[in-house]
Scaffold this active site. Structure first.
Site, PDB file in Angstrom:
ATOM      1  N   LYS A  92      61.462  74.298 -84.504  1.00 48.83           N
ATOM      2  CA  LYS A  92      62.649  73.597 -83.783  1.00 48.83           C
ATOM      3  C   LYS A  92      64.075  73.547 -84.573  1.00 48.83           C
ATOM      4  CE  LYS A  92      63.040  70.716 -79.863  1.00 48.83           C
ATOM      5  NZ  LYS A  92      62.133  70.655 -78.717  1.00 48.83           N
ATOM      6  N   GLY A 192      62.273  59.532 -61.760  1.00 49.47           N
ATOM      7  CA  GLY A 192      63.362  60.465 -62.654  1.00 49.47           C
ATOM      8  C   GLY A 192      63.066  61.753 -61.667  1.00 49.47           C
ATOM      9  N   VAL A 193      64.071  61.930 -61.002  1.00 48.76           N
ATOM     10  CA  VAL A 193      64.199  63.237 -59.964  1.00 48.76           C
ATOM     11  C   VAL A 193      65.335  63.926 -60.333  1.00 48.76           C
ATOM     12  CG1 VAL A 193      62.870  62.284 -58.139  1.00 48.76           C
ATOM     13  CG2 VAL A 193      65.357  61.694 -58.171  1.00 48.76           C
ATOM     14  N   GLY A 194      65.571  64.190 -61.720  1.00 54.65           N
ATOM     15  CA  GLY A 194      66.492  65.099 -62.080  1.00 54.65           C
ATOM     16  C   GLY A 194      66.040  66.467 -61.775  1.00 54.65           C
ATOM     17  N   LYS A 195      66.231  67.502 -62.639  1.00 56.05           N
ATOM     18  CA  LYS A 195      65.880  68.814 -62.465  1.00 56.05           C
ATOM     19  C   LYS A 195      64.436  69.113 -62.032  1.00 56.05           C
ATOM     20  CE  LYS A 195      68.159  70.380 -66.246  1.00 56.05           C
ATOM     21  NZ  LYS A 195      68.833  69.026 -66.702  1.00 56.05           N
ATOM     22  N   VAL A 196      63.606  68.597 -63.332  1.00 54.91           N
ATOM     23  CA  VAL A 196      62.019  68.799 -62.992  1.00 54.91           C
ATOM     24  C   VAL A 196      61.597  67.948 -61.906  1.00 54.91           C
ATOM     25  CG1 VAL A 196      59.983  68.415 -64.203  1.00 54.91           C
ATOM     26  CG2 VAL A 196      61.974  69.188 -65.465  1.00 54.91           C
ATOM     27  N   GLY A 197      62.186  66.544 -61.783  1.00 56.26           N
ATOM     28  CA  GLY A 197      61.323  65.698 -60.931  1.00 56.26           C
ATOM     29  C   GLY A 197      61.565  66.332 -59.292  1.00 56.26           C
TER      30      GLY A 197
HETATM   31  N1  LIG Z   1      64.036  70.911 -67.981  1.00 53.86           N
HETATM   32  C1  LIG Z   1      62.815  71.389 -68.584  1.00 53.86           C
HETATM   33  O1  LIG Z   1      62.364  72.624 -68.552  1.00 53.86           O
HETATM   34  C2  LIG Z   1      61.878  70.330 -69.184  1.00 53.86           C
HETATM   35  C3  LIG Z   1      60.879  71.106 -69.950  1.00 53.86           C
HETATM   36  C4  LIG Z   1      59.962  70.380 -70.775  1.00 53.86           C
HETATM   37  C5  LIG Z   1      60.117  68.878 -70.536  1.00 53.86           C
HETATM   38  N2  LIG Z   1      61.112  68.398 -69.958  1.00 53.86           N
HETATM   39  C6  LIG Z   1      61.259  66.876 -69.902  1.00 53.86           C
HETATM   40  O2  LIG Z   1      61.332  66.432 -68.570  1.00 53.86           O
HETATM   41  C7  LIG Z   1      62.319  65.377 -68.576  1.00 53.86           C
HETATM   42  C8  LIG Z   1      63.364  65.476 -67.202  1.00 53.86           C
HETATM   43  O3  LIG Z   1      63.948  66.797 -67.651  1.00 53.86           O
HETATM   44  P1  LIG Z   1      64.901  67.221 -66.604  1.00 53.86           P
HETATM   45  O4  LIG Z   1      65.388  68.509 -67.245  1.00 53.86           O
HETATM   46  O5  LIG Z   1      64.601  66.874 -65.285  1.00 53.86           O
HETATM   47  O6  LIG Z   1      66.250  66.059 -66.915  1.00 53.86           O
HETATM   48  P2  LIG Z   1      67.361  65.914 -65.991  1.00 53.86           P
HETATM   49  O7  LIG Z   1      68.217  64.960 -66.955  1.00 53.86           O
HETATM   50  O8  LIG Z   1      67.797  66.856 -65.153  1.00 53.86           O
HETATM   51  O9  LIG Z   1      66.517  64.429 -65.241  1.00 53.86           O
HETATM   52  C9  LIG Z   1      66.024  63.303 -65.725  1.00 53.86           C
HETATM   53  C10 LIG Z   1      66.808  62.284 -64.565  1.00 53.86           C
HETATM   54  O10 LIG Z   1      65.848  61.174 -65.105  1.00 53.86           O
HETATM   55  C11 LIG Z   1      66.937  59.979 -64.449  1.00 53.86           C
HETATM   56  N3  LIG Z   1      66.676  58.815 -65.362  1.00 53.86           N
HETATM   57  C12 LIG Z   1      67.027  58.543 -66.815  1.00 53.86           C
HETATM   58  N4  LIG Z   1      66.920  57.294 -66.828  1.00 53.86           N
HETATM   59  C13 LIG Z   1      66.158  56.764 -65.989  1.00 53.86           C
HETATM   60  C14 LIG Z   1      65.509  55.652 -65.661  1.00 53.86           C
HETATM   61  N5  LIG Z   1      65.356  54.580 -66.707  1.00 53.86           N
HETATM   62  N6  LIG Z   1      64.700  55.418 -64.803  1.00 53.86           N
HETATM   63  C15 LIG Z   1      64.664  56.383 -63.862  1.00 53.86           C
HETATM   64  N7  LIG Z   1      65.290  57.607 -63.698  1.00 53.86           N
HETATM   65  C16 LIG Z   1      65.808  58.017 -64.864  1.00 53.86           C
HETATM   66  C17 LIG Z   1      68.209  60.638 -64.736  1.00 53.86           C
HETATM   67  O11 LIG Z   1      69.226  60.150 -63.777  1.00 53.86           O
HETATM   68  C18 LIG Z   1      67.956  62.188 -64.378  1.00 53.86           C
HETATM   69  O12 LIG Z   1      68.020  62.262 -62.805  1.00 53.86           O
HETATM   70  C19 LIG Z   1      62.718  65.107 -69.906  1.00 53.86           C
HETATM   71  O13 LIG Z   1      62.186  64.057 -70.492  1.00 53.86           O
HETATM   72  C20 LIG Z   1      62.623  66.321 -70.400  1.00 53.86           C
HETATM   73  O14 LIG Z   1      62.712  66.272 -72.051  1.00 53.86           O
HETATM   74  C21 LIG Z   1      61.939  68.928 -69.195  1.00 53.86           C
END
Ligand SMILES: NC(=O)c1ccc[n+]([C@@H]2O[C@H](COP(=O)([O-])OP(=O)(O)OC[C@H]3O[C@@H](n4cnc5c(N)ncnc54)[C@H](O)[C@@H]3O)[C@@H](O)[C@H]2O)c1
Length: 363
Positions: A92, A192-197
């Site tokens: 890292k 959490g329905v960002g990219k992954v959700g």
């Molecule tokens: N993107 C990847 O490929 C990847 C890989 C491994 C792990 N992760 C982990 O998965 C998680 C999500 O990643 P992502 O890429 O979707 O990020 P993202 O920023 O696109 O999505 C995160 C979502 O969580 C929401 N959020 C933040 N605080 C919140 C709360 N208190 N209650 C409800 N929702 C809340 C945000 O508004 C956002 O929509 C992170 O912990 C990240 O480290 C992601």
């Protein structure tokens, strides 16, 4: 410097420390006066192959805080890569600074030259504060950057395969808990329905699950409502956690599983994409005590690192997807070992990862 390698680069080798099957192999500090770059690279292990893990760009209060973070994060990557069956060790990097104000093209290029000087012992990708576009810039100065854009020969957004892997992990949990991998008729709460959700919700609805979601961002909720009109929205994570769920899927930030959450949770399974879900280590035992099956986060969210590792071979989505499908079997093995050895799934996952690292180190 003639090579363009940042000045004041030094290597430190650590001895074994308690609880670690291997010491950190190497920790390298780099700085570049001209661009303000200050970086620490942690290489936990290269026994399985070049260390792989993202670059975190964060305004750490001091160098000690950055060092503590990189040691912890690189160790975690070693376990994640080993358990995912990747031929990569764990590494890292942390860049000390505010990504909003300190991240410049010149700084990223200096960072790329610094990575090049490590000769491929560490390969970087995106993490908090760095994006695909940044890896495109870093990749102009080094061969050892992955997670680049499709336009630059990279694989692009890793959340697609991360979500797919989480879905496979959840299917394995369902098979363990209910005797069938199908989530049809189950109620899954996604916080959490960002990219992954958001991608995960698509898989769940496609499999016939009822999905309850929550997010602090109205924009993120609107996007899910547009994609999947059948989802129900909870007003808050607290409300979602207390609902009558079969599966709770934390997909926002870390530390979703606190003592309080474990106390009120009604779900049988916890399986989500967020990193570092346990607020503290004892929560793992508290989950076991309540009979809740917890799929270790680093086991089920490995789809992203599987994708960036594949990119190093010339990206094939199908090959990476096939590898991410293996998260089903890995999760099943972790849960079976946990039962066999009478330990929490996180302990079983660590044991499987350690076995692979130890075997490779002794080979
Ligand atoms: N993107 C990847 O490929 C990847 C890989 C491994 C792990 N992760 C982990 O998965 C998680 C999500 O990643 P992502 O890429 O979707 O990020 P993202 O920023 O696109 O999505 C995160 C979502 O969580 C929401 N959020 C933040 N605080 C919140 C709360 N208190 N209650 C409800 N929702 C809340 C945000 O508004 C956002 O929509 C992170 O912990 C990240 O480290 C992601």
């Amino acid at each position: 410097m003639p090579t363009g390698v940042p000045e004041r680069s030094r290597a430190r080798v650590f001895g074994p420390h308690p609880g670690a099957p291997h010491a950190h192999e190497q920790v390298v500090f780099g700085a570049d006066e001209a661009t303000g770059l200050r970086v620490i690279v942690g290489i936990y292990s290269t026994a399985l192959g070049p260390a792989l893990g993202g670059t975190r760009f964060h305004p750490y209060a001091c160098e000690d805080a950055a060092l503590a973070d990189v040691l912890e994060l690189s160790r975690a990557m070693a376990y994640k890569n080993a358990l995912a069956g990747l031929d990569h060790g764990g590494g890292k990097a942390v860049i000390i600074g505010d990504p909003a104000t300190d991240k410049t093209e010149d700084l990223l290029l200096a960072y790329g030259r610094f990575l090049e000087s490590l000769g491929g012992r560490y390969v970087t990708a995106c993490d908090v504060g760095t994006y695909v576009a940044d890896m495109d810039v870093v990749g102009r100065a080094t061969r050892f950057a992955t997670g680049r854009s499709e336009g630059q020969g990279g694989a692009g957004d890793s959340s697609v395969l991360t979500a797919y892997g989480v879905f496979q992990g959840m299917r394995a949990c369902a098979a363990h808990a209910w005797g069938t991998p199908s989530l049809r008729g189950r109620t899954v709460g996604v916080a959490g329905v960002g990219k992954v959700g958001r991608h995960l919700v698509g898989h769940l609805v496609g499999d016939g699950a009822s999905v309850l979601v929550t997010d602090v961002s109205e924009q993120a909720l609107d996007a899910v409502r547009r994609d999947q009109p059948a989802v129900t929205v909870a007003a808050s994570t607290q409300e979602l956690v207390a609902a009558d769920l079969d599966v709770y899927s934390p997909c926002a930030l870390g530390h979703a599983l606190t003592d309080e959450v474990v106390r009120v949770l009604r779900a049988t399974v916890v399986c989500g994409g967020a990193n570092n879900q346990l607020a503290h280590p004892a929560v793992a035992a508290a989950l076991v005590g309540r009979g809740i099956l917890y799929a270790p986060d680093y086991c089920v969210n490995a789809g992203g690192v599987i994708q960036v590792a594949d990119e190093l071979r010339g990206f094939s989505f199908e090959r990476a997807r096939a590898k991410a499908s293996g998260i089903f079997d890995t999760t099943a093995r972790v849960l079976a070992l946990a039962e066999e050895e009478g330990v929490a799934p996180v302990v079983a996952a660590d044991r499987l990862a350690e076995r692979r690292m130890t075997a490779a180190a002794g080979a």
